[in-house]
Design a protein around this motif. Structure first.
Motif, PDB file in Angstrom:
ATOM      1  N   VAL A   1       0.858  -1.192   0.000  1.00 34.22           N
ATOM      2  CA  VAL A   1       0.000   0.000   0.000  1.00 34.22           C
ATOM      3  C   VAL A   1       0.894   1.241   0.000  1.00 34.22           C
ATOM      4  CG1 VAL A   1      -1.819   1.227   1.238  1.00 34.22           C
ATOM      5  CG2 VAL A   1      -1.743  -1.297   1.293  1.00 34.22           C
TER       6      VAL A   1
ATOM      7  N   THR B   1       1.333   5.546  -1.406  1.00 32.82           N
ATOM      8  CA  THR B   1       0.945   6.766  -2.114  1.00 32.82           C
ATOM      9  C   THR B   1       2.208   7.595  -2.313  1.00 32.82           C
ATOM     10  OG1 THR B   1      -1.269   6.788  -1.139  1.00 32.82           O
ATOM     11  CG2 THR B   1      -0.449   8.887  -1.970  1.00 32.82           C
TER      12      THR B   1
ATOM     13  N   GLY C   1      -2.356  12.281   1.876  1.00 29.84           N
ATOM     14  CA  GLY C   1      -3.312  13.051   2.655  1.00 29.84           C
ATOM     15  C   GLY C   1      -4.557  13.468   1.893  1.00 29.84           C
TER      16      GLY C   1
ATOM     17  N   GLY D   1      -6.780  11.001   0.790  1.00 36.65           N
ATOM     18  CA  GLY D   1      -7.711   9.892   0.836  1.00 36.65           C
ATOM     19  C   GLY D   1      -7.495   8.838  -0.235  1.00 36.65           C
TER      20      GLY D   1
ATOM     21  N   ARG E   1      -7.129   5.285   1.268  1.00 36.39           N
ATOM     22  CA  ARG E   1      -8.442   4.838   1.747  1.00 36.39           C
ATOM     23  C   ARG E   1      -9.296   4.362   0.580  1.00 36.39           C
ATOM     24  NH1 ARG E   1     -11.280   4.628   6.114  1.00 36.39           N
ATOM     25  NH2 ARG E   1      -9.726   5.664   7.400  1.00 36.39           N
TER      26      ARG E   1
ATOM     27  N   TYR F   1       2.879   2.242  12.441  1.00 39.31           N
ATOM     28  CA  TYR F   1       2.440   3.640  12.549  1.00 39.31           C
ATOM     29  C   TYR F   1       1.108   3.888  11.851  1.00 39.31           C
ATOM     30  CZ  TYR F   1       3.537   5.118   7.746  1.00 39.31           C
ATOM     31  OH  TYR F   1       3.514   5.282   6.382  1.00 39.31           O
TER      32      TYR F   1
HETATM   33  C1  LIG Z   1       0.608   5.245   4.529  1.00 36.37           C
HETATM   34  C2  LIG Z   1       0.219   5.814   3.167  1.00 36.37           C
HETATM   35  C3  LIG Z   1       0.020   4.673   2.200  1.00 36.37           C
HETATM   36  C4  LIG Z   1      -1.088   6.610   3.346  1.00 36.37           C
HETATM   37  O1  LIG Z   1      -1.480   7.059   2.051  1.00 36.37           O
HETATM   38  P1  LIG Z   1      -2.445   8.326   1.848  1.00 36.37           P
HETATM   39  O2  LIG Z   1      -2.982   8.259   0.469  1.00 36.37           O
HETATM   40  O3  LIG Z   1      -1.731   9.565   2.257  1.00 36.37           O
HETATM   41  O4  LIG Z   1      -3.567   7.996   2.915  1.00 36.37           O
HETATM   42  P2  LIG Z   1      -5.022   8.627   3.024  1.00 36.37           P
HETATM   43  O5  LIG Z   1      -4.969  10.075   2.650  1.00 36.37           O
HETATM   44  O6  LIG Z   1      -5.985   7.743   2.332  1.00 36.37           O
HETATM   45  O7  LIG Z   1      -5.232   8.525   4.587  1.00 36.37           O
HETATM   46  C5  LIG Z   1      -5.570   7.285   5.166  1.00 36.37           C
HETATM   47  C6  LIG Z   1      -5.506   7.388   6.667  1.00 36.37           C
HETATM   48  O8  LIG Z   1      -4.179   7.174   7.099  1.00 36.37           O
HETATM   49  C7  LIG Z   1      -3.826   8.141   8.062  1.00 36.37           C
HETATM   50  N1  LIG Z   1      -2.435   8.478   7.896  1.00 36.37           N
HETATM   51  C8  LIG Z   1      -1.843   8.882   6.757  1.00 36.37           C
HETATM   52  N2  LIG Z   1      -0.528   9.124   6.990  1.00 36.37           N
HETATM   53  C9  LIG Z   1      -0.327   8.858   8.309  1.00 36.37           C
HETATM   54  C10 LIG Z   1       0.812   8.925   9.160  1.00 36.37           C
HETATM   55  N3  LIG Z   1       2.021   9.297   8.709  1.00 36.37           N
HETATM   56  N4  LIG Z   1       0.661   8.566  10.447  1.00 36.37           N
HETATM   57  C11 LIG Z   1      -0.536   8.176  10.929  1.00 36.37           C
HETATM   58  N5  LIG Z   1      -1.667   8.102  10.175  1.00 36.37           N
HETATM   59  C12 LIG Z   1      -1.548   8.451   8.883  1.00 36.37           C
HETATM   60  C13 LIG Z   1      -4.694   9.338   7.771  1.00 36.37           C
HETATM   61  O9  LIG Z   1      -4.929  10.042   8.969  1.00 36.37           O
HETATM   62  C14 LIG Z   1      -5.939   8.735   7.185  1.00 36.37           C
HETATM   63  O10 LIG Z   1      -6.900   8.510   8.157  1.00 36.37           O
HETATM   64  P3  LIG Z   1      -8.382   9.077   7.920  1.00 36.37           P
HETATM   65  O11 LIG Z   1      -8.878   8.517   6.599  1.00 36.37           O
HETATM   66  O12 LIG Z   1      -9.144   8.555   9.084  1.00 36.37           O
HETATM   67  O13 LIG Z   1      -8.238  10.558   7.893  1.00 36.37           O
HETATM   68  C15 LIG Z   1       1.316   6.781   2.645  1.00 36.37           C
HETATM   69  O14 LIG Z   1       1.626   7.713   3.655  1.00 36.37           O
HETATM   70  C16 LIG Z   1       2.590   6.056   2.253  1.00 36.37           C
HETATM   71  O15 LIG Z   1       2.736   5.632   1.111  1.00 36.37           O
HETATM   72  N6  LIG Z   1       3.521   5.911   3.184  1.00 36.37           N
HETATM   73  C17 LIG Z   1       4.796   5.256   2.913  1.00 36.37           C
HETATM   74  C18 LIG Z   1       4.607   3.760   2.622  1.00 36.37           C
HETATM   75  C19 LIG Z   1       3.856   3.050   3.731  1.00 36.37           C
HETATM   76  O16 LIG Z   1       4.138   3.220   4.920  1.00 36.37           O
HETATM   77  N7  LIG Z   1       2.875   2.229   3.341  1.00 36.37           N
HETATM   78  C20 LIG Z   1       2.051   1.479   4.255  1.00 36.37           C
HETATM   79  C21 LIG Z   1       2.538   0.087   4.334  1.00 36.37           C
HETATM   80  S1  LIG Z   1       1.578  -0.864   5.508  1.00 36.37           S
END
Ligand SMILES: CC(C)(COP(=O)(O)OP(=O)(O)OC[C@H]1O[C@@H](n2cnc3c(N)ncnc32)[C@H](O)[C@@H]1OP(=O)(O)O)[C@@H](O)C(=O)NCCC(=O)NCCS
Length: 152
Positions: A86, A88, A94, A96, A99, A121
């Motif tokens: 997963v 982004t 940020g 969505g 999600r 996290y």
């Molecule tokens: C984690 C990740 C996939 C989230 O992607 P995103 O498109 O920004 O996420 P969304 O905007 O759909 O937000 C999803 C939820 O995650 C939460 N979230 C996003 N980044 C966060 C962070 N750094 N810490 C805690 N929560 C976080 C948001 O609060 C959101 O919650 P909500 O829908 O209740 O508001 C992105 O930050 C990423 O690619 N991170 C690096 C790779 C990674 O860690 N992947 C996950 C592997 S398990």
């Protein structure tokens, strides 16, 4: 649906239907985030991307080759599903997007158990879909993880 400031289109493809360019773009995004941004050396190319049961989900801006966000859904040998990779892109976070992708994947999972290994996290995010932690935190590729399951 418009997710400001870009119009992002949800795409979904079976492994067998992927173009070389699509697969390359997914692997590039995964590499940029999981390997480079998170400074983790791990076996991303684990042989599962091209399995017949694997579906790839991503969001893109029409006409742009680079996905904004991505995940894959694989079928486990025991019949459960697994969500993984997963991600982004940094500039698109940020809004969505993740999600939206998890919702899309779970709509295909239906009434079957689904598992994932969450980076700790972000576990609350998966919890909001009904995933529950199984067991203790573990370190994989230098990053704390929790195994999570959504039971049906
Ligand atoms: C984690 C990740 C996939 C989230 O992607 P995103 O498109 O920004 O996420 P969304 O905007 O759909 O937000 C999803 C939820 O995650 C939460 N979230 C996003 N980044 C966060 C962070 N750094 N810490 C805690 N929560 C976080 C948001 O609060 C959101 O919650 P909500 O829908 O209740 O508001 C992105 O930050 C990423 O690619 N991170 C690096 C790779 C990674 O860690 N992947 C996950 C592997 S398990």
């Amino acid at each position: 649906m418009r997710t400001s400031p870009f119009h992002a289109t949800l795409r979904r493809q079976w492994a067998a239907d992927l173009t070389t360019a699509q697969l390359y773009a997914f692997l590039r995004l995964r590499s940029e985030v999981f390997v480079i941004e998170q400074s983790s050396i791990y076996r991303d190319l684990d042989g599962r991307d091209l399995e017949p049961g694997t579906r790839h989900f991503w969001l893109e801006v029409d006409g742009e080759p680079e996905p904004l966000a991505y995940l894959r859904l694989v079928e486990e040998p025991d019949g459960t599903f697994r969500i993984g990779r997963v991600v982004t892109g940094r500039a698109a976070r940020g809004r969505g997007y993740s999600r939206r992708l998890v919702e899309a994947a779970l709509s295909e999972v239906g009434r079957v158990d689904c598992v994932l290994d969450a980076q700790t996290y972000i576990a609350d995010f998966y919890g909001s879909f009904g995933f529950v932690t199984e067991g203790d935190e573990f370190i994989e590729d230098g990053i704390p993880h929790l195994r999570m399951r959504r039971s049906r």
